[in-house]
Design an enzyme around this catalytic site. Sequence first.
Site, PDB file in Angstrom:
ATOM      1  N   LYS A 127     -30.290  35.289   8.082  1.00 25.80           N
ATOM      2  CA  LYS A 127     -28.843  35.378   8.102  1.00 25.80           C
ATOM      3  C   LYS A 127     -28.334  35.788   6.610  1.00 25.80           C
ATOM      4  O   LYS A 127     -28.829  36.906   6.026  1.00 25.80           O
ATOM      5  CB  LYS A 127     -27.785  34.448   8.454  1.00 25.80           C
ATOM      6  N   TYR A 180     -29.102  25.108  18.285  1.00 28.25           N
ATOM      7  CA  TYR A 180     -29.699  26.271  18.750  1.00 28.25           C
ATOM      8  C   TYR A 180     -30.716  26.552  17.543  1.00 28.25           C
ATOM      9  O   TYR A 180     -30.440  26.821  16.357  1.00 28.25           O
ATOM     10  CB  TYR A 180     -28.490  27.080  18.849  1.00 28.25           C
ATOM     11  N   ASP A 236     -33.798  23.774  10.041  1.00 24.53           N
ATOM     12  CA  ASP A 236     -33.165  24.967  10.594  1.00 24.53           C
ATOM     13  C   ASP A 236     -32.066  25.356   9.675  1.00 24.53           C
ATOM     14  O   ASP A 236     -30.895  25.204   9.870  1.00 24.53           O
ATOM     15  CB  ASP A 236     -33.118  25.130  11.770  1.00 24.53           C
TER      16      ASP A 236
END
Length: 435
Positions: A274, A143, A246
Site C-alpha cells: 500500500k 485480513y 502485517d
Amino acid sequence: MKTQGEKARSIFKRALEVFPYGVNSNFRYWGDDDSIVIARGKGPYIWDADDKRYVDYRLAFGPMILGHADERVVRHVAEVMKDGTLYAFTSPHEVEAGERIKRMTGVDKVRLSNTGTEATMHAIRIARAHTGREKILKFEGQYHGAHDYVLYSTANSDTKAMGSKDDPQLVPISTGVPKAIEDLLVLVPYNDLERTEETVEKHKDDLAAIIVEPVLGNVAGIVPVPGFLEKLRELCDRYGIVLIFDEVKTGFRLANGGAQEYFNIKADLVTYAKSLGNGFPVAAIGGKESVMMTIEPGKMIHTGTYNGNVIGAAAASKTLEIMENEPVIEQVYAAGKRLMNGIDEILTRHGVPHIMTGTPPMFGFALGTTVPPLDVRDYGEQDHELYAKISYGLIDRGIMPETDGREPWFLCAAHTKDVTDETLTAFEDSLKAAK
C-alpha cells in the site's frame, strides 16, 4: 442510489461483458447500476467517467499516502522505465528501495514482492521454514490477503457463525478454500490477552507464527489494548514462535517506521505494501536477519518474476525519499485530527451516540454506542443502517468514504484544511438528511 452517469453506465456495461460482475476485485462491485467507474485522480480527488469530482477517503483502500498521481513519483517512474522495466537480475532501483525500507523501519533484511497477499503468504512460509512447525495463529476480524492460508474469520465473516469467544470457530470467507487448511490455523479473538496466552500455551509446540495486524485494518482501525502487542512479543520469545506484523496498511502510515515505531515493538517479520509505493504495485517483507536468512537458495523458496521490477521499486524508492525528507506523516496526522474532531463534534451536537476509533491516518467511528469496540464482534453491534445512509449522502455530495463502516477513512498529505472543511460541511448535511 444511482452513482452511474451516462458514460459510466456505458463503460460498466462493457465491463460486464468481459469480467465476472464487471470488476477485477469483488469489493469494487456495488451492483450493476451503482458500481462506480473512475477515470482519473489527482491529489485528494478522484473523478468518475462523467467527470463528477469526489474528495477521496478510500484512497484505493489506503495506498495513496502522498495523494493521487503525485508528480514527483510519476516523473521518477516515467524517467527510469525508459531504460527497461524487468531484467530477472538485481537493479539499482530495488537496492535503493530496500535501503530506504531498512533505514526507516529498522529491519535487518528485505525482500521485495508485488502485493500484500504475496508478502504475507511468503512471510508465513519463512516462519514455517524457520521453525519447522506448521500451525499459524491469527485473530478474528483480521485480513491478511487473499491466499487460502488465512481466508478465515475476517471482518467480512458472519460474526454469529464465529461461535462464542470461549470457543471461536473458523469461518471461511470464500468458497473454494480447502477445509484441510483449518488444521493449520489457530484462532483467537483480537485484544483478548487471557485467551491468547491460554491458546498459545496449548499449541506452543506446533505454532510457527503469530500473524497480527497491529491495528484492525478492516474494522475501523481499532487499536490494541495496552499490553496486547507486548504480550505477543513475550509469548513468541518464550516459545520460539515467529511474530509477524502485517503492516500492509499501517506501514509508512502510522509512522515512517510503521506500527513497529508507533508501538515501540519489534516483530520478527513485517509485511509492507500500500503506502510503500503510493499506488504503484510493490510490496516487501522485512525482518530480523536470523529469520530472513532462512530464505536460502536451494532450501526455502521466495521467488517471483516481477519481484523488484523497476516500476514498483522506483516508485517505492521515490515515495520513501519524499517521506524521509518532508513532513508527510505530520501532514497526514493533522488532516486526520481535523476530520476526526470535526465528525465527533457534529455527531455530538446532533445527539447521535457514537465513539471514534483508530488513529488519525486511518480512523473510523461506530454509531449508536459510546462503548469503545475492542474487536470485530463489538463493532458489529453499531447502527450500520445510519452509517450507510450518511455515507451514501456523502457520495451524493462529492465525498467518497467506504460505505461499509468497517473500512477506515484513509488520509493523505494532500487532504488540506480546505478539503477537510468541505468534507465536514457535507457530513453535517448528510447526517441531517439521514436523520
